[in-house]
Enzyme design. Sequence first.
Site, mmCIF file in Angstrom:
data_model
loop_
_atom_site.group_PDB
_atom_site.id
_atom_site.type_symbol
_atom_site.label_atom_id
_atom_site.label_comp_id
_atom_site.label_asym_id
_atom_site.label_seq_id
_atom_site.Cartn_x
_atom_site.Cartn_y
_atom_site.Cartn_z
ATOM 1 N N ASP A 1 7.657 -20.170 16.620
ATOM 2 C CA ASP A 1 7.202 -21.359 17.326
ATOM 3 C C ASP A 1 6.133 -22.029 16.461
ATOM 4 O O ASP A 1 5.896 -21.632 15.316
ATOM 5 C CB ASP A 1 6.714 -21.026 18.731
ATOM 6 C CG ASP A 1 5.389 -20.276 18.771
ATOM 7 O OD1 ASP A 1 4.842 -19.909 17.700
ATOM 8 O OD2 ASP A 1 4.885 -20.051 19.888
ATOM 9 N N HIS A 2 5.476 -23.036 17.022
ATOM 10 C CA HIS A 2 4.470 -23.771 16.252
ATOM 11 C C HIS A 2 3.304 -22.879 15.835
ATOM 12 O O HIS A 2 2.737 -23.063 14.758
ATOM 13 C CB HIS A 2 3.955 -24.972 17.061
ATOM 14 C CG HIS A 2 3.384 -24.582 18.388
ATOM 15 N ND1 HIS A 2 4.186 -24.259 19.476
ATOM 16 C CD2 HIS A 2 2.110 -24.435 18.805
ATOM 17 C CE1 HIS A 2 3.427 -23.937 20.495
ATOM 18 N NE2 HIS A 2 2.159 -24.033 20.125
ATOM 19 N N CYS B 1 5.129 -15.852 16.545
ATOM 20 C CA CYS B 1 4.457 -16.847 17.385
ATOM 21 C C CYS B 1 2.960 -16.676 17.138
ATOM 22 O O CYS B 1 2.564 -16.015 16.177
ATOM 23 C CB CYS B 1 4.833 -16.713 18.859
ATOM 24 S SG CYS B 1 4.248 -15.248 19.713
ATOM 25 N N GLY B 2 2.126 -17.249 17.961
ATOM 26 C CA GLY B 2 0.687 -17.164 17.722
ATOM 27 C C GLY B 2 0.172 -15.746 17.665
ATOM 28 O O GLY B 2 -0.564 -15.370 16.744
ATOM 29 N N THR B 3 0.558 -14.924 18.641
ATOM 30 C CA THR B 3 0.122 -13.519 18.664
ATOM 31 C C THR B 3 1.248 -12.545 18.381
ATOM 32 O O THR B 3 0.991 -11.381 18.088
ATOM 33 C CB THR B 3 -0.454 -13.145 20.048
ATOM 34 O OG1 THR B 3 0.584 -13.282 21.024
ATOM 35 C CG2 THR B 3 -1.663 -13.991 20.400
ATOM 36 N N GLY B 4 2.478 -12.976 18.516
ATOM 37 C CA GLY B 4 3.629 -12.092 18.402
ATOM 38 C C GLY B 4 4.021 -11.476 19.732
ATOM 39 O O GLY B 4 5.102 -10.904 19.862
ATOM 40 N N ILE B 5 3.164 -11.598 20.719
ATOM 41 C CA ILE B 5 3.403 -10.951 22.011
ATOM 42 C C ILE B 5 4.524 -11.659 22.784
ATOM 43 O O ILE B 5 5.518 -11.042 23.184
ATOM 44 C CB ILE B 5 2.118 -10.892 22.854
ATOM 45 C CG1 ILE B 5 1.066 -10.037 22.156
ATOM 46 C CG2 ILE B 5 2.414 -10.352 24.248
ATOM 47 C CD1 ILE B 5 -0.333 -10.139 22.759
ATOM 48 N N GLY B 6 4.365 -12.939 23.019
ATOM 49 C CA GLY B 6 5.340 -13.670 23.832
ATOM 50 C C GLY B 6 6.727 -13.658 23.234
ATOM 51 O O GLY B 6 7.720 -13.424 23.944
ATOM 52 N N HIS C 1 11.525 5.634 13.970
ATOM 53 C CA HIS C 1 11.622 6.237 15.299
ATOM 54 C C HIS C 1 12.421 5.414 16.296
ATOM 55 O O HIS C 1 13.080 5.982 17.167
ATOM 56 C CB HIS C 1 10.229 6.461 15.890
ATOM 57 C CG HIS C 1 9.447 7.516 15.193
ATOM 58 N ND1 HIS C 1 8.264 7.991 15.703
ATOM 59 C CD2 HIS C 1 9.657 8.190 14.039
ATOM 60 C CE1 HIS C 1 7.779 8.910 14.888
ATOM 61 N NE2 HIS C 1 8.606 9.045 13.874
ATOM 62 N N ARG D 1 16.242 13.456 18.404
ATOM 63 C CA ARG D 1 15.339 13.186 19.532
ATOM 64 C C ARG D 1 15.071 11.691 19.679
ATOM 65 O O ARG D 1 14.949 11.186 20.789
ATOM 66 C CB ARG D 1 14.046 13.985 19.411
ATOM 67 C CG ARG D 1 13.071 13.508 18.374
ATOM 68 C CD ARG D 1 11.783 14.357 18.425
ATOM 69 N NE ARG D 1 10.754 13.750 17.648
ATOM 70 C CZ ARG D 1 10.421 14.113 16.422
ATOM 71 N NH1 ARG D 1 11.041 15.117 15.831
ATOM 72 N NH2 ARG D 1 9.460 13.497 15.780
ATOM 73 N N HIS D 2 15.018 10.983 18.566
ATOM 74 C CA HIS D 2 14.789 9.541 18.639
ATOM 75 C C HIS D 2 16.053 8.803 19.064
ATOM 76 O O HIS D 2 15.973 7.817 19.795
ATOM 77 C CB HIS D 2 14.224 9.025 17.321
ATOM 78 C CG HIS D 2 12.864 9.566 17.051
ATOM 79 N ND1 HIS D 2 11.760 9.203 17.793
ATOM 80 C CD2 HIS D 2 12.427 10.473 16.148
ATOM 81 C CE1 HIS D 2 10.699 9.846 17.357
ATOM 82 N NE2 HIS D 2 11.078 10.636 16.364
#
Length: 146
Positions: free
Chosen positions: A7-8, A65-70, A98, A133-134
């Site tokens: 995004d921007h 994005c700005g934080t990568g979270i959204g 993993h 396991r992973h």
Amino acid sequence: MIALGCDHGGYALMQEVKQHLDEQKIAYKDFGTYNGEESVDYPDFAHKVVKAILSGECEKGILICGTGIGISMAANRFKGIRAALCTDCYMAQKTREHNDANILAMGGRVIGGGLACQITDTFLNTPFSEGERHKRRIQKIEDTDI
């Protein structure tokens, strides 16, 4: 082929990542945004990258994005997608080893270009290698239908 989307808030960092991929001769498809001046909605670009991966057009993706979270939250809504928000190389290495992550998410307002390129290299060059396991844990993620 790597699918790219931002995004921007992630536009400037994505330009640095694209230059790095060009220097490494790594093929990518850019799904936008194509300028950092106009406010846009990150889910639109996450969805384009997700579709490219799920269709087989691209093997992995990078979202910024700005934080990568959204943008990582928007991508992770889809079965078969494992988007990992990484702020250092250790996280990028472990999410590949993993979790067999298929999308790297980063924050354009969180990390600088040099580190983003190092994280990108780590993500793209680290194989899924940690065994049964992973695989079992990843399957539990995929099997969840709540």
